[in-house]
Design an enzyme around this catalytic site. Sequence first.
Site: not given
Lengths: 319, 324
Positions: B60, B129
């Site tokens: 990321e 999440h």
Amino acid sequence: MTPKERAELYRRMLTIRRAEERLQKLFADGLVPGFLHLSIGQEAVPVGVSSALTEADTVSSNHRGHGHTLAKGVDLTGFFAEILGKATGLCRGRGGSMHVADLSKGMLGANGIVAAGLPITTGSALAHRMQGKGNIAVVYFGDGALAEGLVHECLNIAKLWSLPILFVCENNGWSEFSPTERQLATSLDRLGKAYGITYREVDGNVVEEVARAAGKLVAGMRKAPAPAILECRTTRVRGHFEGDRQDYRDSDEIAALDARDPIRLCAEALMAAGLDDAALAAIAAEVEAKIEAATEAALAAPLPEAGDILADVYTRAEV
Amino acid sequence: MAETRYIKAVNQALKDAMRDDPTVFLIGEDIGAAGGSFKATRDLLDLYGPERVYDAPIAEAAITGIAVGAALTGMKPVAEIMFMDFITLSMDMLVNQAAKARSMFGGQGSVPMVLRTPHGGGLNAGPQHSQCLEAWLAHVPGLKVVVPSNPADAYSLLRAAIDDPDPVIVVENKALYAMKGEMPDTPERIEIGKARIARPGRDATVVAYGAAVGMAEAAAEVMAAEGVEVEVIDLRSVQPWDEACVLESLSRTHNLVVVHEAVEAFGVGAEIAARMADIGFDELDGPIVRVGAPFAPSPFGKTLEEAYRPNADRIVAALRRTLA
């Protein structure tokens, strides 16, 4: 390399050396705000690498970035003005030593975050590949950066996507205040091998060696985009930053640095090739005059207006 | 006018932006061959090829940094971070690089990148999440943050983000991806920073964004049955946010509730409440009440997550409090 080309590299190295020595003095006089990280002893790396670059190629740098910036051809007065925090600086006095940039010259910025230049340059190399003009990107980083996770991420992606990026490691043996041998369980040549990336090691204090190696690697990646690593063994003469007394370094080690001074080595090579003292002195006089003029102009320049604090946070005015 | 879904509107915006501007390209994890974790980029690899749709490794920080570098080199990257929770790994590139480049380099250039990422609960996706972290980003000068609440806005805000010369974070909501809505034949051009009155009313104002807009509208229905007309403002953009619109509404309704799915403490609602308590002080007839998630990680289990997320009932309770 012709004597003229070699003399030009000498002139560029000397420009960086004298500029940093001038900054060192200005800092000691209290005229440089903030931190100052000098690259004295490492000048051959950016000068050698830049001899292979065009203005459209991009570079990004780190906290020890004065040499990288000047070697890319930025304006000397704007450079001094920026480091002195003046309104006429390359970044209008908002960046300072650790953030000098000149996008018009392909200089994407020095950086205050270790290894941050790697992904930015990887992205720039991706843009070059998409634009298809044969331009390439160069990232300068130190051996200390090798402990950062982003090195792994970027070597991996650069190889997977065949990006035209030259990873230039200035290995001066020091990670800030610690010897890198205590910080790194591997070495860059092994990382290169692990990722299948072309790796070259040179004496980073011999400018011709750096220029030759960079020239070959860059010519190759212009023809067929692919990453390469150039590890330059070099020497950090000053502390991590100005004011660092380097108590952690052995005095013998520091004393030995002089024999490897890249400017001295280049001068000796020039003399061996037939240049005389007078010719070298003429180059020095020309360089010093330019530095002095740039310093004077920067010192005389105005400070930024406090009212400009919100300028350029965004491109368009706030709604 | 045709019916579409939120996720399809995102896909259409990407498709149209890539058609209109050859410098727009996509980068993210599994966005190519797999079409994205939530299928936002479905078919785009086939349509535009691997030179414009990059299936990135699971990295990321590098994905975000590559977007910064490409943006500084003349491209318009649109990066996807699969879950907003993962932007923790992108933070240096967003906060120290993308956000600061223009100002720090004296206005020499800008970073025209977009980062799309879904936040929010409702899928029992658990503590890593489901988070809504937009307040972190809204706190950073140089970043813009938009949060679409419906399919048409998902299209228009993403197009506006891609057109914007500065870095824009487009926060989508996972629970809204399947939401149906009308897509105008000529989609609206939205100016980032302008709010929308989602429902007009005269008795109280509820400011919301993202999935909380629907919850606020449901609460307004409940209140309407009691004769209380609630105005619902969909902020659309939380950085910059439409202070003038909120103040104007407050000056008519004199009561204010701010709702978001994110944790209430130190959130976007705190900023709005603080500003209105300052510049709107004379207009207030009651306390400004915030509705958000409690100060706890977003839980996994069904009963816990349901209790954690704001809903219409809690907004109704907040309205009763400020109107009391």
